[in-house]
Motif scaffolding. Structure first.
Motif, PDB file in Angstrom:
ATOM      1  N   ALA A 163     -25.547  66.789  86.447  1.00  0.00           N
ATOM      2  CA  ALA A 163     -26.780  66.275  87.056  1.00  0.00           C
ATOM      3  C   ALA A 163     -27.570  67.397  87.730  1.00  0.00           C
ATOM      4  CB  ALA A 163     -26.447  65.181  88.066  1.00  0.00           C
ATOM      5  N   ALA A 164     -26.871  68.312  88.392  1.00  0.00           N
ATOM      6  CA  ALA A 164     -27.564  69.442  89.031  1.00  0.00           C
ATOM      7  C   ALA A 164     -28.220  70.340  87.989  1.00  0.00           C
ATOM      8  CB  ALA A 164     -26.579  70.243  89.879  1.00  0.00           C
ATOM      9  N   LEU A 165     -27.559  70.547  86.868  1.00  0.00           N
ATOM     10  CA  LEU A 165     -28.160  71.339  85.791  1.00  0.00           C
ATOM     11  C   LEU A 165     -29.388  70.647  85.205  1.00  0.00           C
ATOM     12  CD1 LEU A 165     -25.074  72.722  83.861  1.00  0.00           C
ATOM     13  CD2 LEU A 165     -26.870  74.060  84.944  1.00  0.00           C
ATOM     14  N   LEU A 193     -23.377  65.827  96.350  1.00  0.00           N
ATOM     15  CA  LEU A 193     -22.530  67.014  96.261  1.00  0.00           C
ATOM     16  C   LEU A 193     -21.909  67.357  97.610  1.00  0.00           C
ATOM     17  CD1 LEU A 193     -24.618  69.221  93.854  1.00  0.00           C
ATOM     18  CD2 LEU A 193     -22.182  68.778  93.606  1.00  0.00           C
ATOM     19  N   LEU A 194     -22.696  67.291  98.664  1.00  0.00           N
ATOM     20  CA  LEU A 194     -22.163  67.570 100.006  1.00  0.00           C
ATOM     21  C   LEU A 194     -21.112  66.540 100.404  1.00  0.00           C
ATOM     22  CD1 LEU A 194     -25.483  68.573 101.778  1.00  0.00           C
ATOM     23  CD2 LEU A 194     -23.592  70.083 101.189  1.00  0.00           C
ATOM     24  N   PHE A 195     -21.384  65.283 100.134  1.00  0.00           N
ATOM     25  CA  PHE A 195     -20.423  64.226 100.452  1.00  0.00           C
ATOM     26  C   PHE A 195     -19.143  64.383  99.640  1.00  0.00           C
ATOM     27  CE2 PHE A 195     -18.753  59.907  99.732  1.00  0.00           C
ATOM     28  CZ  PHE A 195     -18.430  59.594 101.040  1.00  0.00           C
ATOM     29  N   SER A 196     -19.280  64.712  98.355  1.00  0.00           N
ATOM     30  CA  SER A 196     -18.086  64.880  97.523  1.00  0.00           C
ATOM     31  C   SER A 196     -17.266  66.085  97.966  1.00  0.00           C
ATOM     32  CB  SER A 196     -18.467  64.998  96.046  1.00  0.00           C
ATOM     33  OG  SER A 196     -19.035  66.247  95.767  1.00  0.00           O
ATOM     34  N   VAL A 204     -29.105  72.618  96.051  1.00  0.00           N
ATOM     35  CA  VAL A 204     -29.837  71.553  95.367  1.00  0.00           C
ATOM     36  C   VAL A 204     -30.622  70.715  96.369  1.00  0.00           C
ATOM     37  CG1 VAL A 204     -29.543  69.422  94.038  1.00  0.00           C
ATOM     38  CG2 VAL A 204     -28.320  71.473  93.365  1.00  0.00           C
ATOM     39  N   TYR A 205     -30.023  70.393  97.514  1.00  0.00           N
ATOM     40  CA  TYR A 205     -30.695  69.559  98.501  1.00  0.00           C
ATOM     41  C   TYR A 205     -31.946  70.229  99.070  1.00  0.00           C
ATOM     42  CZ  TYR A 205     -31.494  66.600 102.553  1.00  0.00           C
ATOM     43  OH  TYR A 205     -32.070  65.776 103.479  1.00  0.00           O
ATOM     44  N   ILE A 238     -30.975  63.378  96.388  1.00  0.00           N
ATOM     45  CA  ILE A 238     -29.847  62.455  96.210  1.00  0.00           C
ATOM     46  C   ILE A 238     -28.643  63.199  95.648  1.00  0.00           C
ATOM     47  CG2 ILE A 238     -29.041  60.486  94.854  1.00  0.00           C
ATOM     48  CD1 ILE A 238     -31.898  59.331  95.164  1.00  0.00           C
ATOM     49  N   ILE A 239     -28.854  64.034  94.645  1.00  0.00           N
ATOM     50  CA  ILE A 239     -27.755  64.804  94.053  1.00  0.00           C
ATOM     51  C   ILE A 239     -27.192  65.793  95.065  1.00  0.00           C
ATOM     52  CG2 ILE A 239     -27.172  66.494  92.265  1.00  0.00           C
ATOM     53  CD1 ILE A 239     -29.138  64.995  90.451  1.00  0.00           C
TER      54      ILE A 239
END
Length: 119
Positions: A106-108, A19-22, A75-76, A14-15
């Motif tokens: 969130a990724a951290l 991130l890709l969408f953002s 991350v994905y 999800i994160i």
């Protein structure tokens, strides 16, 4: 009704998608605001420094988009990378703006979440 457990891999995906969408949204907004950025640079800076400031702001925006894309990809797909590289990508994403700050933190958190635990 029993609550369902959320696994680390679900949260990580999800994160990564966010991130890709953002990154794509950041790129779209940068493209849309490019004429306005050029016009504001024309007003505030001298003619000699104008082009350098404009290209510097474009390079900075491109760096922020790149960091969000790469961090989202990593991350994905749960790619293992060196901690210093991951932290540098998180720092660039953190500096890129409000949503970047939230997603980098969130990724951290997901990075240091134990592998086989559930929330």
């Amino acid at each position: 009704m029993l609550p369902t457990a959320i696994s680390r891999s679900q949260v990580q995906r999800i994160i990564g998608v966010m991130l890709l969408f953002s990154a794509l949204l950041y790129l779209l907004l940068a493209i849309v605001q490019m004429p306005r950025l050029k016009q504001s640079n024309d007003l505030f800076f001298s003619y000699d420094a104008n082009e350098w400031v404009f290209f510097g702001s474009l390079a900075t925006s491109a760096l922020f988009v790149f960091s969000r894309l790469v961090l989202g990809y990593i991350v994905y797909l749960r790619k293992p990378i060196a901690p210093w590289l991951f932290c540098c990508l998180c720092l660039l994403t953190l500096l890129s703006g409000g949503l970047g700050f939230v997603l980098a933190v969130a990724a951290l958190l997901v990075r240091f979440w134990p592998e086989n635990s559930e929330l």
